[in-house]
Design a protein around this motif. Structure first.
Motif, mmCIF file in Angstrom:
data_model
loop_
_atom_site.group_PDB
_atom_site.id
_atom_site.type_symbol
_atom_site.label_atom_id
_atom_site.label_comp_id
_atom_site.label_asym_id
_atom_site.label_seq_id
_atom_site.Cartn_x
_atom_site.Cartn_y
_atom_site.Cartn_z
ATOM 1 N N ARG B 124 -43.199 29.833 -22.605
ATOM 2 C CA ARG B 124 -42.288 29.037 -21.771
ATOM 3 C C ARG B 124 -42.896 27.664 -21.483
ATOM 4 N N ARG B 125 -44.216 27.645 -21.253
ATOM 5 C CA ARG B 125 -44.885 26.391 -20.910
ATOM 6 C C ARG B 125 -45.723 25.897 -22.075
ATOM 7 N N ARG B 126 -45.230 26.072 -23.298
ATOM 8 C CA ARG B 126 -46.057 25.706 -24.452
ATOM 9 C C ARG B 126 -46.293 24.191 -24.478
ATOM 10 N N GLY B 127 -47.532 23.870 -24.862
ATOM 11 C CA GLY B 127 -47.891 22.466 -24.911
ATOM 12 C C GLY B 127 -48.334 21.891 -23.572
ATOM 13 N N THR B 128 -48.306 22.720 -22.505
ATOM 14 C CA THR B 128 -48.736 22.204 -21.203
ATOM 15 C C THR B 128 -50.121 22.734 -20.861
ATOM 16 N N ARG B 129 -50.615 22.342 -19.679
ATOM 17 C CA ARG B 129 -51.931 22.811 -19.237
ATOM 18 C C ARG B 129 -51.924 24.309 -18.981
ATOM 19 N N THR B 130 -50.772 24.826 -18.530
ATOM 20 C CA THR B 130 -50.694 26.262 -18.278
ATOM 21 C C THR B 130 -51.042 27.038 -19.542
ATOM 22 N N GLU B 131 -50.481 26.587 -20.673
ATOM 23 C CA GLU B 131 -50.777 27.281 -21.932
ATOM 24 C C GLU B 131 -52.265 27.178 -22.250
ATOM 25 N N GLY B 132 -52.837 26.002 -22.024
ATOM 26 C CA GLY B 132 -54.268 25.837 -22.262
ATOM 27 C C GLY B 132 -55.092 26.791 -21.418
ATOM 28 N N ALA B 133 -54.707 26.918 -20.143
ATOM 29 C CA ALA B 133 -55.436 27.816 -19.242
ATOM 30 C C ALA B 133 -55.340 29.255 -19.725
ATOM 31 N N ILE B 134 -54.146 29.641 -20.193
ATOM 32 C CA ILE B 134 -53.965 31.007 -20.690
ATOM 33 C C ILE B 134 -54.851 31.250 -21.913
#
Lengths: 288, 336
Positions: B124-134
């Motif tokens: 859902r949050r691909r390309g954002t910091r959330t994805e990086g954190a995951i």
């Protein structure tokens, strides 16, 4: 009356322009061809209208107005609703455009039920009607089938039926025959023209094939490098294109009347001329 | 191939696999150093005593002879008698099995929930910091094995902030009105939520320790296939119909993206069950794995054999279930 207007649309991938100040209009019920070689930006225009541009593409300026609604200025959610209700896509490759794990029926009816609020029964009746319109035998059986059980031609018919399901005002057909067998291509083209005429839908027909344009379109836009080179009526175009690239493109199109004639590529000199034109445009707009 | 034929074929393969496992374990534990008789006798026991005990447990015969005797017993449902506890192996093993099944299934459920949620959020949050954190969290979870997670959890929830029970399966003071050993399951059926809460409090850390690495694998693979699926034409087509991101991810992409993950979960679940051996030891959880370690320490040959056969049976059944689920979810396999 024009009901789709694209005004001065410019889009970039990183620093590279992929659409350069594109303007075009489609009037109600008109069939307009979007012609160009691969990479000319013709599919991007379709995607920009439908809101399915890849995330890497940034729209820098311009407007897309569909029936008075300024699409680019709308909130994504509202925009999706407008597109879902008034526009539709006939995709390029019928083999990948149907969800392999769902039956065909729901893939035709889901927009009607979920987005437009029809009852399941009405949507079902409508889908059967449409499958009949696109000449699919045994529509009840096909509705229950999975996509892999059907041929490419059948799947494209289903996708066409699905595109017309909500009586959209505009359909964007993105090279809808390219992925098909030559024999099936003709039938599908004839079917799209037949459906378009019956429903009076405006059609933006993305293709690289001038032969197809001559059969189905009333007007056409020729693109190269994301820039509009020529925007004209089909009759005028085949009588004598104004832009040298269009003329070369026309000369390079194989003639159905003389299949043995050798193919002439677009001459280097013409390509160089178009590139110079695009460079001049970029310099003027500071894209260099 | 019809479903029935497929199942029959798999059952045949399972039987062959189990026989192979039986042969290997039987011979290996008799060849490695260490002798159950020596551990049972008091120091200074004579040759005669040794010979008598060996004869009692059938260890005086050749290994192939012992194998035939044992196998014919197994085929009649008799897995022999445990040397240390002098009880039938089958009864011992079956009494511990429910504890291990409950722990593994709980860990699996936790892993699927955590992994699935991370994959969906990351998509859902691909390309954002959330994805990086995951992605970073996944990498960390994957690079640490389950028993170390167990130790970390003990430090966190047993020492620093002692909110969960640190050892055992259930508080000894509780009166258990159960007729099976599936305590967790039965406590729900009997509406004894006080016992249920006590069981969950005991299972929390061991199941989480087992679940973390699997959750990371699920998150990584499912996110990857979701992202690939999100670029496919039928997903684009659904967007043009007016569907939003959440619908497109969960209804269009997920059912197709989940298939490779499902196969992987099947394989990894067997590893998870293997992991229970050490995790159960770590948390003194009275399951099959803990019993297996005791059996090995005591060279309790019949018990080791019984436990290994049971583990092998569980593994093959899990694989069969995964295959069947896969066929049920994938229409192309069902008809092909």
């Amino acid at each position: 009356m024009s009901f789709l207007t694209i005004e001065n649309l410019s889009a970039f991938v990183g620093p590279a322009p992929i659409l350069r100040d594109v303007s075009l209009t489609v009037t109600a019920g008109e069939v307009r061809g979007l012609v160009g070689e691969s990479g000319a930006g013709k599919s991007m225009i379709g995607k920009a209208v439908l809101g399915t541009l890849p995330p890497a593409v940034r729209v820098a300026s311009g407007r897309i107005v569909l029936e008075g609604e300024d699409l680019l200025a709308m909130r994504p959610r509202d925009r999706r609703r407008v597109i879902g209700a008034r526009a539709a896509l006939i995709p390029q490759d019928p083999l990948t455009a149907l969800n392999p794990s769902r039956r065909v029926g729901p893939q035709i009816t889901n927009r009607l039920v979920d987005i437009l609020g029809w009852t399941r029964h009405d949507a079902q009746v409508r889908a059967l009607e449409l499958l009949d319109e696109v000449h699919i035998p045994e529509p009840e059986r096909v509705m229950r089938a999975y996509p892999h059980e059907l041929s490419g031609g059948m799947r494209q018919r289903i996708l066409i039926a699905s595109a017309f399901a909500a009586e959209p005002r505009l359909i964007i057909a993105d090279e809808p025959t390219t992925a098909l067998d030559v024999t099936v291509q003709k039938q599908i083209l004839r079917l799209i023209r037949e459906m378009q005429a019956r429903h009076g839908t405006a059609l933006l027909f993305v293709t690289h094939d001038l032969g197809v344009v001559s059969k189905i379109c009333q007007s056409l836009t020729v693109l190269y490098g994301g820039k509009v080179l020529e925007d004209t009526r089909v009759g005028d175009f085949f009588a004598g294109p104004t832009h040298p690239y269009s003329a070369a493109l026309l000369a390079a199109t194989p003639k159905y009347t003389d299949p043995d004639a050798s193919l002439t590529p677009v001459p280097e000199a013409v390509i160089d001329g178009v590139r110079a034109e695009i460079e001049a445009f970029d310099r003027m707009h500071g894209h260099v | 191939m019809t479903l029935i034929r497929r199942i029959l074929l798999r059952l045949l393969t399972m039987a062959i696999t189990l026989f192979g496992v039986a042969v290997i374990v039987f011979f290996v534990i008799r060849v490695v150093p260490g002798n159950p008789i020596a551990m049972m006798l008091p120091p200074g026991a004579g040759e005669e005593d040794i010979a008598r005990l060996k004869a009692l447990y059938g260890l005086d015969k050749t290994i192939p002879e012992q194998f035939v005797i044992w196998l014919s017993g197994v085929l009649h449902g008799d897995f022999g008698t445990s040397i240390t506890t002098r009880q039938p192996v089958l009864g011992l093993v079956l009494s511990r099995l429910p504890a291990t099944i409950e722990l593994s299934v709980m860990a699996l459920v936790v892993a699927v929930i955590i992994g699935g949620a991370l994959a969906l959020t990351g998509t859902r949050r691909r390309g954002t910091r959330t994805e990086g954190a995951i992605d970073v969290a996944n990498g960390m979870a994957l690079s640490v094995p389950d028993f170390l997670w167990g130790l970390v959890l003990i430090l966190l929830f047993g020492v620093l902030w002692p909110v969960f029970h640190i050892s055992g399966r259930v508080s000894p003071a509780l009166d258990l009105p159960f007729s099976t050993n599936f305590y967790l399951f039965e406590s729900v059926l009997r509406l004894r939520f006080d016992i249920w809460a006590d069981l969950v409090s005991h299972m929390f850390m061991p199941s989480l320790a087992l679940a973390i690495p699997l959750a990371a694998i699920i998150a990584q693979l499912l996110k990857q296939s979701l992202k690939e699926t999100m670029n496919l034409d039928y997903v684009t087509l659904a967007r043009t119909k007016g569907y939003g991101e959440n619908h497109v991810i969960t209804r269009e992409a997920l059912p197709n993206a989940v298939l490779p993950t499902l196969t992987l979960i099947g394989v990894q679940f067997t590893f998870l069950i293997g992991g229970t051996v050490i995790i159960e030891r770590l948390f003194s959880y009275e399951g099959l794995g803990n019993m297996a370690i005791d059996a090995v320490i005591n060279r309790d040959l019949p018990l080791i054999q019984g436990i290994v056969i049971l583990f092998a049976l569980i593994f093959t059944v899990v694989n069969l279930v995964v295959d069947l689920t896969y066929a049920a979810l994938n229409p192309r396999l069902r008809h092909g």
